[in-house]
Design a protein around this motif. Structure first.
Motif, PDB file in Angstrom:
ATOM      1  N   SER A 270      94.116  47.689  56.534  1.00  0.00           N
ATOM      2  CA  SER A 270      92.901  49.183  55.729  1.00  0.00           C
ATOM      3  C   SER A 270      93.411  48.106  54.398  1.00  0.00           C
ATOM      4  O   SER A 270      92.984  48.664  53.247  1.00  0.00           O
ATOM      5  N   THR A 283      99.784  54.118  54.674  1.00  0.00           N
ATOM      6  CA  THR A 283      98.046  55.186  54.457  1.00  0.00           C
ATOM      7  C   THR A 283      98.976  56.344  54.727  1.00  0.00           C
ATOM      8  O   THR A 283     100.199  56.343  55.601  1.00  0.00           O
ATOM      9  N   THR A 288      95.595  58.885  51.137  1.00  0.00           N
ATOM     10  CA  THR A 288      97.040  57.897  50.196  1.00  0.00           C
ATOM     11  C   THR A 288      96.761  57.177  50.317  1.00  0.00           C
ATOM     12  O   THR A 288      96.544  56.621  51.774  1.00  0.00           O
ATOM     13  N   GLY A 289      97.261  56.102  49.866  1.00  0.00           N
ATOM     14  CA  GLY A 289      97.895  54.256  50.690  1.00  0.00           C
ATOM     15  C   GLY A 289      98.057  53.177  49.535  1.00  0.00           C
ATOM     16  O   GLY A 289      98.072  53.641  48.654  1.00  0.00           O
ATOM     17  N   TRP A 291      98.837  49.153  48.780  1.00  0.00           N
ATOM     18  CA  TRP A 291      99.086  48.170  49.509  1.00  0.00           C
ATOM     19  C   TRP A 291     100.088  47.221  48.446  1.00  0.00           C
ATOM     20  O   TRP A 291      99.559  47.194  47.143  1.00  0.00           O
ATOM     21  N   THR A 301      97.530  51.256  44.455  1.00  0.00           N
ATOM     22  CA  THR A 301      96.996  52.555  45.082  1.00  0.00           C
ATOM     23  C   THR A 301      95.876  53.164  44.953  1.00  0.00           C
ATOM     24  O   THR A 301      95.593  53.331  44.053  1.00  0.00           O
ATOM     25  N   GLN A 318      88.987  54.687  55.992  1.00  0.00           N
ATOM     26  CA  GLN A 318      89.285  53.264  56.239  1.00  0.00           C
ATOM     27  C   GLN A 318      88.378  52.443  55.445  1.00  0.00           C
ATOM     28  O   GLN A 318      89.297  51.147  55.272  1.00  0.00           O
ATOM     29  N   ARG A 321      88.703  52.440  52.175  1.00  0.00           N
ATOM     30  CA  ARG A 321      90.002  50.784  51.352  1.00  0.00           C
ATOM     31  C   ARG A 321      90.199  50.293  51.863  1.00  0.00           C
ATOM     32  O   ARG A 321      90.773  49.100  50.546  1.00  0.00           O
TER      33      ARG A 321
END
Length: 333
Positions: A270, A283, A288-289, A291, A301, A318, A321
């Motif tokens: 992602s 995620t 939300t996510g 990294w 984020t 995906q 993201r």
């Protein structure tokens, strides 16, 4: 620091068309410099509400790293448990069965063989106390140890372990600023117009299993603001998310592209294909996510309510993201 124009255009096109209800993006660099972007709406039905930086997002499975894995590692540092403890040490009712022999490390890294869980009708089991008592006793069909299967159920069990070793429910755990279990609904983004709950969800957890447990659970139940989640990303990037030893353990590769708390960069993941091999992230189902790319000195984020007004959305979350990660890394990394 500024959000790249390519990233802004990408997100603005989706929120302007309402293909995506709302989006909040935050980026932080290695020296702590930040940039944020908030677009679209916190809610579209039955009325529209404009999204603001103060709104609370249902973080869904970001609860796994930001609460459960972190608290397990903190409890390890206090000597209350060890990562290689069998589950039966802390949930004695699992003793004498294969489940009781699976370790906390295996549960954290989704390599325990505990099944995914899917849509468990926990709300049909009874009240939260009954559900907590029944979860460790169910005859779960276990898979092979070491084979990675992303498991909500494994983290539900870890949530029970934390409650046992600390003597308090997850809802009483102290959280960092910008994180909560019980947001003000008036300041929460809407998730799904849920058919079985009969309402648009705002300020109450979207995940059905966590909802049945009263909100806070090991796999879901945490809410966060843009600033709150970005602060977690910054502490991961710059240090201080945990003590040095515990944070190193949280990020150390375990098995199948997993660490104890996050997913490692890998083809198709992602965070995007421009991430360095040291990057990691996680995620959440609601959109939300978070990294972190230590080598590039960048963390970010992306918080959306992509399940509003329903989860059958046409947006490929995906792909979005990955596109956001790639445009950020191309211009800021």
């Amino acid at each position: 620091m500024q959000i790249p124009e390519q990233t802004v255009r990408l997100l603005r096109a989706l929120t302007d068309s309402r293909a995506l209800c709302g989006a909040a993006l935050g980026v932080v660099g290695g020296a702590g410099e930040r940039a944020t972007l908030v677009l679209g709406h916190a809610q579209l039905v039955p009325e529209t509400r404009v999204l603001t930086p103060a709104h609370w997002f249902d973080l869904a499975s970001l609860t796994k790293p930001l609460l459960t894995a972190r608290e397990v590692l903190r409890a390890t540092g206090r000597g209350q448990l060890d990562l290689d403890d069998p589950l039966s040490v802390h949930l004695p009712e699992t003793g004498g069965r294969a489940l009781g022999g699976r370790t906390l490390r295996q549960l954290l890294s989704h390599s325990s063989g505990v099944p995914a869980g899917g849509f468990l009708p926990l709300h049909e089991w009874g009240d939260p106390a009954t559900i907590r008592a029944r979860l460790p006793l169910e005859p779960w069909e276990l898979g092979e140890v070491g084979a990675v299967e992303y498991s909500d159920l494994g983290y539900l069990l870890l949530g029970l372990v934390l409650e046992r070793v600390t003597g308090r429910p997850l809802g009483d755990f102290e959280l960092d600023a910008g994180l909560t279990f019980f947001p003000d609904p008036a300041q929460a983004v809407a998730t799904e117009a849920c058919p079985w709950r009969g309402r648009v969800m705002r300020g109450e957890v979207h995940d059905e299993k966590a909802f049945a447990l009263g909100g806070p659970a090991g796999h879901a139940g945490l809410f966060g603001t843009l600033d709150g989640v970005l602060s977690q990303a910054e502490r991961l990037l710059r240090g201080g998310w945990l003590g040095a030893a515990a944070q190193a353990a949280a990020l150390r590769p375990e098995t199948g592209g997993q660490t104890l708390a996050f997913v490692q960069a890998q083809p198709g993941w992602s965070g995007g294909s421009l991430c360095s091999p040291s990057a990691y992230g996680h995620t959440g189902f609601t959109g939300t996510g978070l990294w972190v790319d230590p080598e590039r000195g960048l963390a970010w984020t992306l918080l959306t309510n992509r399940v509003h007004p329903h989860r059958q959305t046409s947006i490929d979350i995906q792909a979005l993201r990955r596109a956001v990660g790639n445009t950020l890394l191309a211009h800021l990394g």
